[in-house]
Design a protein around this motif. Sequence first.
Motif, PDB file in Angstrom:
ATOM      1  N   ARG A 150      -9.055   2.401   8.666  1.00 42.04           N
ATOM      2  CA  ARG A 150      -8.151   1.712   7.865  1.00 42.04           C
ATOM      3  C   ARG A 150      -7.636   2.557   6.615  1.00 42.04           C
ATOM      4  O   ARG A 150      -6.539   2.968   6.480  1.00 42.04           O
ATOM      5  CB  ARG A 150      -8.757   0.248   7.135  1.00 42.04           C
ATOM      6  CG  ARG A 150      -8.723  -0.495   8.303  1.00 42.04           C
ATOM      7  CD  ARG A 150      -9.246  -2.146   7.742  1.00 42.04           C
ATOM      8  NE  ARG A 150      -9.492  -2.864   9.034  1.00 42.04           N
ATOM      9  CZ  ARG A 150     -10.369  -4.139   8.780  1.00 42.04           C
ATOM     10  NH1 ARG A 150     -10.987  -4.407   7.719  1.00 42.04           N
ATOM     11  NH2 ARG A 150     -10.595  -4.575  10.180  1.00 42.04           N
ATOM     12  N   CYS A 196      -0.059   6.611   6.788  1.00 35.09           N
ATOM     13  CA  CYS A 196       1.230   6.098   6.518  1.00 35.09           C
ATOM     14  C   CYS A 196       1.899   6.434   5.215  1.00 35.09           C
ATOM     15  O   CYS A 196       3.033   6.681   4.873  1.00 35.09           O
ATOM     16  CB  CYS A 196       1.072   4.596   6.491  1.00 35.09           C
ATOM     17  SG  CYS A 196       0.862   3.612   7.984  1.00 35.09           S
ATOM     18  N   TYR A 213      -1.758  -5.320   9.891  1.00 33.59           N
ATOM     19  CA  TYR A 213      -0.901  -4.681   9.142  1.00 33.59           C
ATOM     20  C   TYR A 213       0.283  -4.642   9.309  1.00 33.59           C
ATOM     21  O   TYR A 213       0.871  -4.942  10.781  1.00 33.59           O
ATOM     22  CB  TYR A 213      -1.229  -3.048   9.075  1.00 33.59           C
ATOM     23  CG  TYR A 213      -2.322  -2.620   8.107  1.00 33.59           C
ATOM     24  CD1 TYR A 213      -2.222  -2.147   7.048  1.00 33.59           C
ATOM     25  CD2 TYR A 213      -3.533  -2.718   8.736  1.00 33.59           C
ATOM     26  CE1 TYR A 213      -3.232  -1.708   6.144  1.00 33.59           C
ATOM     27  CE2 TYR A 213      -4.804  -2.048   7.973  1.00 33.59           C
ATOM     28  CZ  TYR A 213      -4.634  -1.566   6.871  1.00 33.59           C
ATOM     29  OH  TYR A 213      -5.430  -1.059   6.207  1.00 33.59           O
ATOM     30  N   LEU A 271       4.506  -1.028   3.496  1.00 37.82           N
ATOM     31  CA  LEU A 271       3.109  -1.208   4.332  1.00 37.82           C
ATOM     32  C   LEU A 271       2.328  -2.252   3.551  1.00 37.82           C
ATOM     33  O   LEU A 271       2.200  -1.918   2.711  1.00 37.82           O
ATOM     34  CB  LEU A 271       2.425   0.116   4.509  1.00 37.82           C
ATOM     35  CG  LEU A 271       1.199  -0.150   5.470  1.00 37.82           C
ATOM     36  CD1 LEU A 271       1.417  -0.664   6.692  1.00 37.82           C
ATOM     37  CD2 LEU A 271       0.245   1.076   5.284  1.00 37.82           C
ATOM     38  N   SER A 272       1.900  -3.474   4.242  1.00 38.59           N
ATOM     39  CA  SER A 272       1.423  -4.418   3.706  1.00 38.59           C
ATOM     40  C   SER A 272       0.051  -4.759   4.784  1.00 38.59           C
ATOM     41  O   SER A 272       0.262  -4.559   5.978  1.00 38.59           O
ATOM     42  CB  SER A 272       2.117  -5.741   3.612  1.00 38.59           C
ATOM     43  OG  SER A 272       3.274  -5.505   2.782  1.00 38.59           O
ATOM     44  N   HIS A 273      -0.960  -5.490   4.247  1.00 41.57           N
ATOM     45  CA  HIS A 273      -2.098  -5.842   5.075  1.00 41.57           C
ATOM     46  C   HIS A 273      -2.328  -7.415   4.685  1.00 41.57           C
ATOM     47  O   HIS A 273      -2.040  -7.954   3.538  1.00 41.57           O
ATOM     48  CB  HIS A 273      -3.259  -4.831   5.148  1.00 41.57           C
ATOM     49  CG  HIS A 273      -4.022  -5.196   3.929  1.00 41.57           C
ATOM     50  ND1 HIS A 273      -4.921  -6.200   3.636  1.00 41.57           N
ATOM     51  CD2 HIS A 273      -4.383  -4.367   3.006  1.00 41.57           C
ATOM     52  CE1 HIS A 273      -5.706  -6.153   2.744  1.00 41.57           C
ATOM     53  NE2 HIS A 273      -5.267  -5.056   2.213  1.00 41.57           N
ATOM     54  N   VAL A 311       1.017  -1.000  -0.012  1.00 38.55           N
ATOM     55  CA  VAL A 311      -0.059  -0.093  -0.049  1.00 38.55           C
ATOM     56  C   VAL A 311       0.999   1.346  -0.020  1.00 38.55           C
ATOM     57  O   VAL A 311       1.695   1.347   0.669  1.00 38.55           O
ATOM     58  CB  VAL A 311      -0.827  -0.058   1.365  1.00 38.55           C
ATOM     59  CG1 VAL A 311      -1.712   1.336   1.193  1.00 38.55           C
ATOM     60  CG2 VAL A 311      -1.822  -1.307   1.325  1.00 38.55           C
ATOM     61  N   THR A 312       0.763   2.058  -1.017  1.00 35.36           N
ATOM     62  CA  THR A 312       1.447   3.260  -1.321  1.00 35.36           C
ATOM     63  C   THR A 312       0.542   4.282  -1.584  1.00 35.36           C
ATOM     64  O   THR A 312       0.137   4.134  -2.724  1.00 35.36           O
ATOM     65  CB  THR A 312       2.810   3.165  -1.898  1.00 35.36           C
ATOM     66  OG1 THR A 312       3.622   2.011  -1.411  1.00 35.36           O
ATOM     67  CG2 THR A 312       3.639   4.417  -2.126  1.00 35.36           C
ATOM     68  N   GLU A 315      -3.862   4.135   6.147  1.00 31.87           N
ATOM     69  CA  GLU A 315      -3.203   3.820   4.801  1.00 31.87           C
ATOM     70  C   GLU A 315      -2.718   5.346   4.689  1.00 31.87           C
ATOM     71  O   GLU A 315      -1.355   5.854   3.993  1.00 31.87           O
ATOM     72  CB  GLU A 315      -3.826   3.251   3.907  1.00 31.87           C
ATOM     73  CG  GLU A 315      -3.883   1.552   4.575  1.00 31.87           C
ATOM     74  CD  GLU A 315      -4.654   0.954   3.436  1.00 31.87           C
ATOM     75  OE1 GLU A 315      -4.706   1.463   2.216  1.00 31.87           O
ATOM     76  OE2 GLU A 315      -5.070  -0.047   3.528  1.00 31.87           O
TER      77      GLU A 315
END
Length: 304
Positions: free
Chosen positions: A61, A68, A96, A86-88, A21-22, A65
């Motif tokens: 959430r 972040c 996360y 960052l991953s979930h 996630v970016t 994100e």
Amino acid sequence: MPRGGIGRHGLRPPPRRFRCVTAGRDYRDVARTQWWRAAAGAWLLGMTLEYIRYRIAEPDRAEFEAACARAAVPLASAPQCRAYELSHCEEEPGSYILRIDWTSTEDHLKGFRASDAFHAFVAEVRPYVRDIEEMRHYAPTRVAGAGAGAAEDTAPNLYEWAGGAEAWERLTEAFYREVHRDDLLEPLFRHMDAHHPHYVALWLAEVFGGPEHYTEERGGFQRMADRHLGKGITEQQRRRWISLLMDAADEVGLPADPEFRSAFTGYIEWGTRLAVANSRPGAGAAGWAPVPKWGWGVAPPRRS
């Protein structure tokens, strides 16, 4: 060890079941490719992996994100940070993991945390500190590797693009012929093993994605690094070595496209500087490390 560590092939790619996630975009495929390409020499340079695990409630959430993504701006600007992600979890979407690759634990704790970038980073993620379940540093071990399904992409690697084993053999044969005629380099190689050009061809082939014959037959990175101990290689000799090698690449017809040559030259610059450092008085023997794997970097080959 956690998936996404370092193996003899370099950094392992992010697990497929985690979405990167970016700034709200899905970077799964790009992240896996860039993860591999960023890996060249990672073990040799040393690193610390920090894992921060969050449990975020469903209503929060999207904003988490976004926070972040904002925090990533000062994080990426910090010289102590080598990479982040960052991953979930797909099975538990509220779980996360923020993974940060630091140059070292000390650099993180004493360098980054004393910087303005740290304060800017914390300002964005402070509302979620209470949701942290774990925040620890991990050091990679040798227990890791690439699986059959971890191919980077369908593009040929540098070994293949150059023409395979025969091309690297032609290169080193032509190169060392000139080395023996060169006043500056000849003293370094005066007592060279007759098979030395072949050994260097094996090394380059393995570095650029070919078979691991150098590791199997010669002992890998440690053997190559220790060959430079006590040599006292000068900067002038390093530059001449590069110049003759590039001339040899032209002579034997290695690909001349800018993408290949930039990647090839990048490794040669990196490797020769490491050789000079290992040749200085007082340099110690190298420990175990994998042979570095060099890829295309940011400019993959253009297909006609």
